[in-house]
Design an enzyme around this catalytic site. Sequence first.
Site: not given
Length: 216
Positions: A23, A50, A56, A75, A79, A128, A148, A173-174
């Site tokens: 993404f 992640g 990435s 990770d 998902g 994590s 998130h 990120h995000d």
Amino acid sequence: MSEQPSAEPGAEVLAAFEAAKGFMPVGEGLALYAAAAEAGKLGLPLLEVGTYCGRSTILLADAARRAGTVAVTVDHHRGSEEQQPGWEYHDPTVVDPEVGVMDTLPTFRRTLRKAGLEEHVIAVVGRSPQAAKVWGGELGLVFVDGGHTDEHATNDYEGWAPKVAPGGLLVIHDVFPDPADGGQAPYRIYLRALESGDFEEVSVTDSLRVLRRLPA
């Protein structure tokens, strides 16, 4: 043997990044690569939380290769919340048909193999917080791009941010200051990092924030 660090990936690495499932937009990817290249000068591992399918990871792995260090990616490969069936980012092609749940690990491994970067990555398959508890050393860079929700983002921040070496980088990120643009959990840990006094902001590229750990 490390190479002269470069703030930009080569054409082949950039092409592999663009071809990989994931993404992250190219502009944010280039900013991540520049941060990884800078952090790689410390000679310490570069870690991301992640992995998903390794988009990435390609950038971190190449920056680590050039710096003579290694990229570590954490990770569980089942998902995050928004990638489950019925949600916006669900991809049925990464569901294990035998057990009926997501499994992005095979796709991730193929991504690294196609990019020729397998030997420069340590893949940690697990949660994590558990991985953070057993990680004892300092890190040149921590890239937070996991779950998130507030719970997951907070766990990632509390588990890994303290392990960033002085002069190292924390990348989040995000980060969306406006709730209309996206979830707020990454934004809240970004604010927490700044308010801690341990980090200063280095750069902003769309939703990607780069922070540097200040000397003690």
